[in-house]
Write an enzyme that holds these catalytic residues in place. Sequence first.
Site, PDB file in Angstrom:
ATOM      1  N   GLY A 144       0.770  -1.245   0.000  1.00 53.54           N
ATOM      2  CA  GLY A 144       0.000   0.000   0.000  1.00 53.54           C
ATOM      3  C   GLY A 144       0.797   1.288   0.000  1.00 53.54           C
ATOM      4  O   GLY A 144       0.268   2.348   0.342  1.00 53.54           O
TER       5      GLY A 144
ATOM      6  N   ARG B 271      -4.999  -8.824  -8.729  1.00 53.06           N
ATOM      7  CA  ARG B 271      -5.974  -9.719  -9.369  1.00 53.06           C
ATOM      8  C   ARG B 271      -6.334  -9.188 -10.759  1.00 53.06           C
ATOM      9  O   ARG B 271      -6.505  -7.981 -10.929  1.00 53.06           O
ATOM     10  CB  ARG B 271      -7.231  -9.750  -8.497  1.00 53.06           C
ATOM     11  CG  ARG B 271      -7.968 -11.034  -8.528  1.00 53.06           C
ATOM     12  CD  ARG B 271      -8.900 -11.094  -7.340  1.00 53.06           C
ATOM     13  NE  ARG B 271      -8.200 -11.482  -6.135  1.00 53.06           N
ATOM     14  CZ  ARG B 271      -7.997 -12.742  -5.767  1.00 53.06           C
ATOM     15  NH1 ARG B 271      -8.438 -13.710  -6.511  1.00 53.06           N
ATOM     16  NH2 ARG B 271      -7.352 -13.031  -4.654  1.00 53.06           N
TER      17      ARG B 271
ATOM     18  N   ASN C 163      -4.018   2.289 -13.629  1.00 51.10           N
ATOM     19  CA  ASN C 163      -3.109   1.385 -12.931  1.00 51.10           C
ATOM     20  C   ASN C 163      -1.704   1.970 -12.960  1.00 51.10           C
ATOM     21  O   ASN C 163      -1.358   2.720 -13.871  1.00 51.10           O
ATOM     22  CB  ASN C 163      -3.104   0.026 -13.656  1.00 51.10           C
ATOM     23  CG  ASN C 163      -2.180  -0.977 -12.990  1.00 51.10           C
ATOM     24  OD1 ASN C 163      -2.159  -1.116 -11.761  1.00 51.10           O
ATOM     25  ND2 ASN C 163      -1.390  -1.696 -13.793  1.00 51.10           N
TER      26      ASN C 163
ATOM     27  N   HIS D 196       2.268   0.680 -13.025  1.00 48.78           N
ATOM     28  CA  HIS D 196       3.062  -0.526 -13.294  1.00 48.78           C
ATOM     29  C   HIS D 196       4.553  -0.182 -13.201  1.00 48.78           C
ATOM     30  O   HIS D 196       4.987   0.841 -13.736  1.00 48.78           O
ATOM     31  CB  HIS D 196       2.726  -1.058 -14.704  1.00 48.78           C
ATOM     32  CG  HIS D 196       3.519  -2.280 -15.046  1.00 48.78           C
ATOM     33  ND1 HIS D 196       3.208  -3.525 -14.530  1.00 48.78           N
ATOM     34  CD2 HIS D 196       4.632  -2.439 -15.807  1.00 48.78           C
ATOM     35  CE1 HIS D 196       4.096  -4.397 -14.978  1.00 48.78           C
ATOM     36  NE2 HIS D 196       4.965  -3.774 -15.738  1.00 48.78           N
TER      37      HIS D 196
ATOM     38  N   ASP E 164      -1.367  -5.232 -18.402  1.00 47.14           N
ATOM     39  CA  ASP E 164      -0.488  -4.054 -18.442  1.00 47.14           C
ATOM     40  C   ASP E 164      -0.431  -3.407 -19.824  1.00 47.14           C
ATOM     41  O   ASP E 164       0.608  -2.890 -20.252  1.00 47.14           O
ATOM     42  CB  ASP E 164       0.924  -4.414 -17.937  1.00 47.14           C
ATOM     43  CG  ASP E 164       0.882  -4.960 -16.528  1.00 47.14           C
ATOM     44  OD1 ASP E 164       0.093  -4.434 -15.725  1.00 47.14           O
ATOM     45  OD2 ASP E 164       1.602  -5.929 -16.228  1.00 47.14           O
TER      46      ASP E 164
ATOM     47  N   GLU F 259       7.273   6.255  -8.534  1.00 47.51           N
ATOM     48  CA  GLU F 259       5.833   5.930  -8.523  1.00 47.51           C
ATOM     49  C   GLU F 259       5.076   6.860  -7.576  1.00 47.51           C
ATOM     50  O   GLU F 259       3.976   7.323  -7.881  1.00 47.51           O
ATOM     51  CB  GLU F 259       5.613   4.485  -8.063  1.00 47.51           C
ATOM     52  CG  GLU F 259       6.128   3.445  -9.026  1.00 47.51           C
ATOM     53  CD  GLU F 259       5.781   2.028  -8.585  1.00 47.51           C
ATOM     54  OE1 GLU F 259       4.716   1.813  -7.986  1.00 47.51           O
ATOM     55  OE2 GLU F 259       6.582   1.113  -8.843  1.00 47.51           O
TER      56      GLU F 259
HETATM   57  C1  GRF Z   1       4.094  -1.131  -7.206  1.00 45.07           C
HETATM   58  O1  GRF Z   1       5.391  -1.327  -7.656  1.00 45.07           O
HETATM   59  C2  GRF Z   1       3.153  -0.940  -8.373  1.00 45.07           C
HETATM   60  O2  GRF Z   1       3.743  -0.319  -9.471  1.00 45.07           O
HETATM   61  C3  GRF Z   1       2.774  -2.357  -8.729  1.00 45.07           C
HETATM   62  O3  GRF Z   1       2.693  -3.028  -7.503  1.00 45.07           O
HETATM   63  C4  GRF Z   1       3.527  -2.375  -6.548  1.00 45.07           C
HETATM   64  C5  GRF Z   1       2.629  -2.038  -5.400  1.00 45.07           C
HETATM   65  O4  GRF Z   1       3.327  -1.474  -4.324  1.00 45.07           O
HETATM   66  N1  GRF Z   1       1.575  -2.415  -9.505  1.00 45.07           N
HETATM   67  P1  GRF Z   1       2.532  -0.815  -3.129  1.00 45.07           P
HETATM   68  O5  GRF Z   1       1.552  -1.870  -2.623  1.00 45.07           O
HETATM   69  O6  GRF Z   1       1.825   0.382  -3.654  1.00 45.07           O
HETATM   70  O7  GRF Z   1       3.566  -0.480  -2.100  1.00 45.07           O
END
Ligand code: GRF
Length: 208
Positions: free
Chosen positions: A15, A86, A102, A104, A140, A169
């Site tokens: 999270g 999922r 999303n 990625h 993706d 991110e």
């Molecule tokens: C992140 O690297 C995101 O890009 C990918 O899953 C990971 C989730 O990390 N889809 P978090 O649960 O937000 O820490």
Amino acid sequence: MKNDFKVLVLISGRGSNLKALIDQAVDFRIIAVLSDEPDAKGLKFADEAGIPKHVFHVGKKLLKQAILEKCREISPDLIALAGFMRILQPEFVREFYGKLVNIHPSLLPDLPGLNTHKRAIQAGINKHGCTVHYVDNGVDTGPIIAQSSCAVTPDDTEESLSAKVLALEHRLYPWVVNNIARGQIKLKRDKVWFGDDVKMDVTAYAGN
Ligand code: GRF
């Protein structure tokens, strides 16, 4: 109106992106967090922020339908997948297409799927990063909204690279969601559209 834009975040684990969205929500409001994993660590961030959370106590077979029904009931303006592990039903994607994004951990279309940091190192690429995209029915795939990149250096390990990309991110996702909420990023006829007033600086929402 500020904060009138309702976002639902779907998680499965740690999270950290949920936390970044919570901390950098300027033009949107997270109205709920939903997890397919009742023990997801990230649910604590929803608790700390007083955001309603939903977990499911149904078997695997009924889970996807239960998630779809909950999303319909919550009826957000945007659903942000943040480490949601999922694959969603085609029906779900069809229903929320254009309102479903999303993040990625790679520079798509390179390295879709899992273990992207390990694969980046194995492939010997010198540039890696993350992508926020609208979700379609592929894995993706879907129209790319924005990307952030970093160098892969010879001393990088899977862990160090993962940390570098995660920091990117945590800036990129809130930037995108704030701009969608401001009506400055949209999906129009399957193409990503940017308004004239899009904030160009990806750190624009950080440090609140
Ligand atoms: C992140 O690297 C995101 O890009 C990918 O899953 C990971 C989730 O990390 N889809 P978090 O649960 O937000 O820490």
